[in-house]
Design a protein around this motif. Structure first.
Motif, mmCIF file in Angstrom:
data_model
loop_
_atom_site.group_PDB
_atom_site.id
_atom_site.type_symbol
_atom_site.label_atom_id
_atom_site.label_comp_id
_atom_site.label_asym_id
_atom_site.label_seq_id
_atom_site.Cartn_x
_atom_site.Cartn_y
_atom_site.Cartn_z
ATOM 1 N N PHE A 102 16.036 -15.730 -57.598
ATOM 2 C CA PHE A 102 14.812 -14.942 -57.729
ATOM 3 C C PHE A 102 15.061 -13.714 -58.609
ATOM 4 O O PHE A 102 14.265 -13.408 -59.501
ATOM 5 C CB PHE A 102 14.306 -14.513 -56.346
ATOM 6 N N LEU A 103 16.161 -13.017 -58.355
ATOM 7 C CA LEU A 103 16.470 -11.832 -59.162
ATOM 8 C C LEU A 103 16.669 -12.197 -60.627
ATOM 9 O O LEU A 103 16.208 -11.479 -61.522
ATOM 10 C CB LEU A 103 17.719 -11.129 -58.611
ATOM 11 N N ASN A 104 17.319 -13.312 -60.874
ATOM 12 C CA ASN A 104 17.530 -13.758 -62.245
ATOM 13 C C ASN A 104 16.200 -14.114 -62.925
ATOM 14 O O ASN A 104 15.965 -13.745 -64.074
ATOM 15 C CB ASN A 104 18.475 -14.966 -62.253
ATOM 16 N N GLN A 105 15.335 -14.807 -62.201
ATOM 17 C CA GLN A 105 14.059 -15.240 -62.773
ATOM 18 C C GLN A 105 13.097 -14.075 -63.005
ATOM 19 O O GLN A 105 12.214 -14.168 -63.850
ATOM 20 C CB GLN A 105 13.383 -16.260 -61.864
ATOM 21 N N THR A 106 13.241 -12.999 -62.261
ATOM 22 C CA THR A 106 12.326 -11.865 -62.388
ATOM 23 C C THR A 106 12.945 -10.680 -63.123
ATOM 24 O O THR A 106 12.364 -9.601 -63.139
ATOM 25 C CB THR A 106 11.842 -11.412 -60.992
ATOM 26 N N ASP A 114 5.064 -4.142 -58.748
ATOM 27 C CA ASP A 114 5.085 -5.212 -57.744
ATOM 28 C C ASP A 114 6.425 -5.936 -57.751
ATOM 29 O O ASP A 114 6.976 -6.261 -56.698
ATOM 30 C CB ASP A 114 3.954 -6.213 -57.983
ATOM 31 N N ALA A 115 6.917 -6.183 -58.933
ATOM 32 C CA ALA A 115 8.196 -6.881 -59.055
ATOM 33 C C ALA A 115 9.339 -6.002 -58.560
ATOM 34 O O ALA A 115 10.288 -6.496 -57.951
ATOM 35 C CB ALA A 115 8.436 -7.308 -60.505
ATOM 36 N N MET A 116 9.246 -4.711 -58.793
ATOM 37 C CA MET A 116 10.311 -3.811 -58.341
ATOM 38 C C MET A 116 10.442 -3.872 -56.825
ATOM 39 O O MET A 116 11.558 -3.927 -56.294
ATOM 40 C CB MET A 116 10.041 -2.369 -58.801
ATOM 41 N N ASP A 117 9.316 -3.881 -56.109
ATOM 42 C CA ASP A 117 9.367 -3.950 -54.643
ATOM 43 C C ASP A 117 9.986 -5.269 -54.182
ATOM 44 O O ASP A 117 10.841 -5.282 -53.286
ATOM 45 C CB ASP A 117 7.964 -3.809 -54.048
ATOM 46 N N ALA A 118 9.554 -6.359 -54.777
ATOM 47 C CA ALA A 118 10.088 -7.674 -54.389
ATOM 48 C C ALA A 118 11.562 -7.782 -54.731
ATOM 49 O O ALA A 118 12.346 -8.326 -53.941
ATOM 50 C CB ALA A 118 9.294 -8.785 -55.074
ATOM 51 N N ARG A 119 11.950 -7.270 -55.877
ATOM 52 C CA ARG A 119 13.351 -7.334 -56.273
ATOM 53 C C ARG A 119 14.220 -6.450 -55.373
ATOM 54 O O ARG A 119 15.322 -6.818 -55.013
ATOM 55 C CB ARG A 119 13.505 -6.926 -57.746
ATOM 56 N N GLU A 120 13.682 -5.289 -54.992
ATOM 57 C CA GLU A 120 14.428 -4.419 -54.083
ATOM 58 C C GLU A 120 14.616 -5.098 -52.729
ATOM 59 O O GLU A 120 15.695 -5.049 -52.145
ATOM 60 C CB GLU A 120 13.693 -3.100 -53.903
ATOM 61 N N ALA A 121 13.589 -5.771 -52.246
ATOM 62 C CA ALA A 121 13.693 -6.493 -50.971
ATOM 63 C C ALA A 121 14.716 -7.620 -51.070
ATOM 64 O O ALA A 121 15.490 -7.835 -50.140
ATOM 65 C CB ALA A 121 12.322 -7.043 -50.574
ATOM 66 N N ALA A 122 14.754 -8.315 -52.186
ATOM 67 C CA ALA A 122 15.704 -9.404 -52.372
ATOM 68 C C ALA A 122 17.143 -8.876 -52.445
ATOM 69 O O ALA A 122 18.068 -9.522 -51.972
ATOM 70 C CB ALA A 122 15.374 -10.196 -53.642
ATOM 71 N N THR A 123 17.296 -7.701 -53.000
ATOM 72 C CA THR A 123 18.632 -7.104 -53.112
ATOM 73 C C THR A 123 19.178 -6.747 -51.731
ATOM 74 O O THR A 123 20.364 -6.896 -51.463
ATOM 75 C CB THR A 123 18.586 -5.854 -54.007
ATOM 76 N N ARG A 124 18.274 -6.319 -50.839
ATOM 77 C CA ARG A 124 18.718 -5.980 -49.484
ATOM 78 C C ARG A 124 19.124 -7.222 -48.743
ATOM 79 O O ARG A 124 19.950 -7.252 -47.919
ATOM 80 C CB ARG A 124 17.612 -5.262 -48.702
#
Length: 124
Positions: A102-106, A114-124
């Protein structure tokens, strides 16, 4: 098949050593020297899959043996008991692989709110 207490103990110890070696390769969140990358995580999933398959083989070889020794049931239980935690580790690595994908695709969307929030959640 040679199912002596000594050979079974050696097989159990070899399996435990293989899992210990795999554990030492797992990514550790926040550790820059052991942070996950997609290829390493995929390799670990594959290695765990092999170890899980080996556990199944160890159980199967003993279950189908017509001349089981008195200690064989304990050995079967020991190998079988390791399947659950190994599968949980493989599942957790699958989740890590999903998050890394997901991080790679985004990556190209990283500056959008919106993407920053989702990417931050994925990083956690």
């Amino acid at each position: 098949m040679n199912n002596t207490p000594v050979s079974d103990a050696l097989a159990l110890r070899a399996t435990a050593s293989a899992f210990d070696a795999q554990r030492g390769k797992l990514p550790i969140p926040g550790d820059p020297h052991r942070s996950p990358d997609s290829a390493a995580v995929a390799r670990q999933i594959s290695e765990l899959g092999t170890l899980i398959s080996n556990l199944g083989d160890e159980v199967l070889f003993r279950v189908v043996d017509q001349d089981q020794e008195a200690h064989t049931a304990r050995v079967i239980t020991s190998f079988a008991a390791a399947v659950g935690p190994a599968s949980e580790a493989a599942s957790a690595l699958g989740a890590v692989a999903h998050q890394l994908s997901f991080l790679n695709q985004t990556e190209h969307l990283r500056d959008q709110p919106d993407a920053m929030d989702a990417r931050e959640a994925a990083t956690r």
